[in-house]
Motif scaffolding. Sequence first.
Motif: not given
Length: 323
Positions: A114-128, A198-205
């Motif tokens: 849940e926590k990482m998905w929420k971060t991903l959702t926010q970053v994605s929205e910020n990028l349109g 998942i670590e790779f994606l976390q670094v990207t976020l």
Amino acid sequence: MKLCIHSVIAKRRTFLWIIVTCFYSSALHAASQPLLWQVQDKDSRVRLYLFGSLHYGDEAFYPLPDAVLQAHRDSDVLAVELDIDALDGEKVRAALKQYGYYPSEKNLQTQLGEKMWKTLTQVSENLGGDAQQLKQFKPWLAAMQLTNMQLARSDYQQALGLDKYFLTASRDKKIILELESLDEQMQLFNQLSDAEQIEFLQVTLNEQGKAEESLKRLADAWYQGDEPTLNELVFSSFRQRKLGHRLYQFIFVERNKQMLQIIDTYMKKAQKIFLVVGIGHMLGEDGLVALLEAQGYQVTLVTGVTTEVNRGINAAVNTGRDD
């Protein structure tokens, strides 16, 4: 969606921007002198030119120096990582599905929590974007898509990338040699375990919003042909984590050896090659320049600034040290 995973190419200690974009800037100035090498055989015949590429660019990159354009004109073969203009859309979609998508019973949201998905959702929205569109993506592909989304909001375009430039200039005029296949490129990040992806994606976020300054620094170094600075900017990030060491091995070490085998075979023929691959593949003790020298070829810098001491930077990467 356009996927570009050439070296990685590629920032301020940032994995993904090095791998995907391989260096851009809007702060370019003065006459450019990007790194170009010529390679001679034992009979002192020029068999190959090496030119480090940026896969995205802007109009400030052009025109290229006369020495670079002349080397291209003098060559019979253009060698690239992948002929991006000849890709078949159906094959790209099939490869993405095979290597980058979860099967229907799994999805990214449940894998991340849940926590990482929420971060991903926010970053994605910020990028349109919409994170729901990433739901079946594996973490490595989601990371790539986020980076592509950020690039789309920048001044840089794949249409102005250097490999694209030379592919257009060579089409129907020169032999175009692909050093890799689409499947080989797609498999790169699929080699990572679930935890590593998942670590790779976390670094990207974590790095979202920090890449612009890194891109400018790398682009300036490329534009000026500053090999010492490029060495430091490209490879220092791979020393910071165990994951970085693993990425370095299969993004640079393994691929460079494979490229060398193909190049060496072609150089034994009568044709002269102009090779355009991500700049990171040229540099350091595992780069194509060093590998060709070890094979007995004479490699001479035509444009740019170099220093031998920077070959040792990769030794720290290979041992996982950050000196």
